[in-house]
Design an enzyme around this catalytic site. Structure first.
Site, mmCIF file in Angstrom:
data_model
loop_
_atom_site.group_PDB
_atom_site.id
_atom_site.type_symbol
_atom_site.label_atom_id
_atom_site.label_comp_id
_atom_site.label_asym_id
_atom_site.label_seq_id
_atom_site.Cartn_x
_atom_site.Cartn_y
_atom_site.Cartn_z
ATOM 1 N N GLY A 74 46.924 44.808 37.974
ATOM 2 C CA GLY A 74 47.431 46.120 38.397
ATOM 3 C C GLY A 74 48.621 45.967 39.325
ATOM 4 O O GLY A 74 49.048 44.851 39.647
ATOM 5 N N ALA B 109 38.632 47.363 48.083
ATOM 6 C CA ALA B 109 39.756 48.297 48.240
ATOM 7 C C ALA B 109 39.225 49.718 48.150
ATOM 8 O O ALA B 109 38.615 50.107 47.158
ATOM 9 C CB ALA B 109 40.796 48.047 47.153
ATOM 10 N N GLY C 116 45.986 48.483 34.423
ATOM 11 C CA GLY C 116 46.889 47.355 34.728
ATOM 12 C C GLY C 116 47.666 46.972 33.480
ATOM 13 O O GLY C 116 47.363 47.421 32.381
ATOM 14 N N LEU D 39 39.722 44.948 43.571
ATOM 15 C CA LEU D 39 40.703 46.032 43.439
ATOM 16 C C LEU D 39 40.493 46.826 42.153
ATOM 17 O O LEU D 39 41.125 47.864 41.964
ATOM 18 C CB LEU D 39 42.138 45.472 43.436
ATOM 19 C CG LEU D 39 42.573 44.547 44.576
ATOM 20 C CD1 LEU D 39 44.069 44.267 44.482
ATOM 21 C CD2 LEU D 39 42.269 45.138 45.932
ATOM 22 N N TYR E 205 36.104 61.346 42.932
ATOM 23 C CA TYR E 205 36.764 60.056 43.174
ATOM 24 C C TYR E 205 36.576 59.652 44.635
ATOM 25 O O TYR E 205 36.158 58.525 44.939
ATOM 26 C CB TYR E 205 38.250 60.170 42.824
ATOM 27 C CG TYR E 205 39.048 58.959 43.213
ATOM 28 C CD1 TYR E 205 38.761 57.719 42.680
ATOM 29 C CD2 TYR E 205 40.098 59.064 44.133
ATOM 30 C CE1 TYR E 205 39.495 56.596 43.046
ATOM 31 C CE2 TYR E 205 40.830 57.948 44.499
ATOM 32 C CZ TYR E 205 40.529 56.719 43.961
ATOM 33 O OH TYR E 205 41.249 55.618 44.326
ATOM 34 N N ILE F 266 49.048 46.666 42.669
ATOM 35 C CA ILE F 266 48.849 45.984 43.959
ATOM 36 C C ILE F 266 48.319 44.567 43.723
ATOM 37 O O ILE F 266 48.766 43.606 44.357
ATOM 38 C CB ILE F 266 47.895 46.790 44.881
ATOM 39 C CG1 ILE F 266 48.494 48.173 45.164
ATOM 40 C CG2 ILE F 266 47.629 46.036 46.184
ATOM 41 C CD1 ILE F 266 47.612 49.094 45.988
ATOM 42 N N LYS G 46 34.384 56.337 46.048
ATOM 43 C CA LYS G 46 34.890 55.275 46.921
ATOM 44 C C LYS G 46 34.122 55.258 48.257
ATOM 45 O O LYS G 46 33.945 54.200 48.851
ATOM 46 C CB LYS G 46 36.395 55.439 47.160
ATOM 47 C CG LYS G 46 37.245 55.313 45.913
ATOM 48 C CD LYS G 46 37.033 54.022 45.139
ATOM 49 C CE LYS G 46 37.703 52.831 45.750
ATOM 50 N NZ LYS G 46 37.634 51.637 44.866
ATOM 51 N N ASP H 247 40.758 41.376 34.722
ATOM 52 C CA ASP H 247 41.326 42.718 34.550
ATOM 53 C C ASP H 247 41.096 43.169 33.101
ATOM 54 O O ASP H 247 41.304 42.391 32.171
ATOM 55 C CB ASP H 247 42.833 42.678 34.846
ATOM 56 C CG ASP H 247 43.406 44.045 35.147
ATOM 57 O OD1 ASP H 247 43.974 44.221 36.232
ATOM 58 O OD2 ASP H 247 43.283 44.953 34.283
#
Ligand code: UDP
Length: 323
Positions: free
Chosen positions: A11, A118, A37, A77, A150, A13, A154, A32
């Site tokens: 991705g 993250a 990504g 991430l 969302y 970052i 998180k 990934d």
């Protein structure tokens, strides 16, 4: 030699973080599924003998377990991000974000590995504080509005990580990322700067959602990615949440004007109501400024790049890709 597993490493970052760790002479394994990504983000790293990439899903538990076992540190991430994606595919977003983190924490705990999770400034919700401190209350909207799903997913990740720290002494740190921008970020999932720059370079209308008075602080990925590496390398960060971002605040309307000016574009600025841009009843955050004192105290973190640098880099990248 330190071996780092980066889930979501292809991705935006993650690919910058991969480069930083390889430059330090460390090993990097990227896991990934290329859902958001892109392979092109890491293609050039394949020549490095310390780099390995696996195109697979964190949900493939046997593989994830194996990779965590052979790593020293895990940067988790991999997540479904981007307001547009979250609103259009909420089931995928909630499931990925909660179950993926559960798997990573479970195996990191089994093999006693250091982990960074993250997270996002979305967890502050619609709080109207002047600045957001890690210990502030969070204000969430109703469950009928998927945006808050969302934020909640998180927040569940954060609760779980902190529970592992408290109960099982897992060395885990949480990074709450504020708006992060720079080369390789795609505008496909709603992110405002790559979208505005693309629109400006094509001479299309710049789409400002709401009335444009909402503000954001944009941080350069070249500041954010090293901060993630620093957090996991620092033994004093475990069991804590850290805001990561910038305090340079700008309204979205002023951002649109700046992009027009910096690209020399003839694009008009078009104001679009939220319900047209997203869906009926969409709720946005009016303001989002991080308190950065905690990460500053730990790492001496201070952004080195300002919004001008960010726009120049994104314009240069997109300009070089346009036909
Ligand atoms: N936005 C906009 N036009 C776009 C994309 C986004 O005006 O084409 C607005 C969006 O409504 C929000 C801000 O820009 O107020 C930042 O959006 P982004 O999705 O980049 O990040 P957010 O801060 O919402 O997570």
């Amino acid at each position: 030699m330190t071996t780092n597993l980066i889930t979501g490493g292809a991705g935006f970052i993650g690919s910058h973080l991969s480069e930083i760790l390889l430059d330090k002479g460390e090993k990097v394994i990227v896991l990934d599924n290329l859902s958001t990504g892109q392979f092109s983000n890491i293609a050039s790293l394949e020549e490095n003998p310390n780099f390995e990439v696996l195109i697979d899903d964190v949900g493939n538990e046997d593989l994830t377990e194996d990779l965590i076992r052979k790593s020293d540190r895990v940067f988790h991430l991999a997540a479904s991000v981007g307001v547009r994606l979250v609103i259009e595919r909420p089931t995928e977003c909630l499931t990925n974000n909660i179950l993926g983190t559960d798997i990573v924490l479970r195996y990191a705990c089994r093999y006693r590995k250091q982990v960074l999770i993250a997270s996002t400034s979305e967890v502050y919700g619609k709080s109207v504080n002047q600045v957001f401190n890690e210990e502030d209350d969070r204000i969430m909207g109703p469950t009928s509005k998927s945006r808050w799903g969302y934020a909640t997913s998180k927040a569940v990740d954060e609760f779980l990580a902190l529970a592992y720290y408290e109960e099982k002494h897992l060395p885990v740190v949480i990074a709450r990322l504020f708006n992060t921008v720079g080369p390789r970020q795609t505008g496909r999932y709603g992110m405002v700067i790559p979208n505005f720059v693309r629109q400006a370079l094509k001479g299309e209308p710049i789409t400002v959602f709401g009335d444009g008075s909402q503000t954001r602080c944009f941080a350069h990925v070249r500041d954010v990615a090293p901060a993630l590496a620093g957090l996991l390398a620092h033994g004093g960060a475990f069991g804590k949440v850290f805001n990561v971002g910038s305090q340079e605040e700008i309204s979205i309307l002023d951002l649109a004007k700046k992009v027009v000016e910096k690209t020399g574009s003839k694009s008009e600025i078009k104001v679009i109501p939220y319900e047209e841009a997203y869906s009926a009843g969409f709720e946005d955050m009016q303001r989002r400024v991080p308190d950065l004192s905690r990460i500053h105290a730990l790492l001496g973190y201070e952004p080195k790049h300002d919004l001008e640098d960010i726009l120049e880099d994104v314009i240069a990248e997109q300009g070089s890709c346009s036909p």
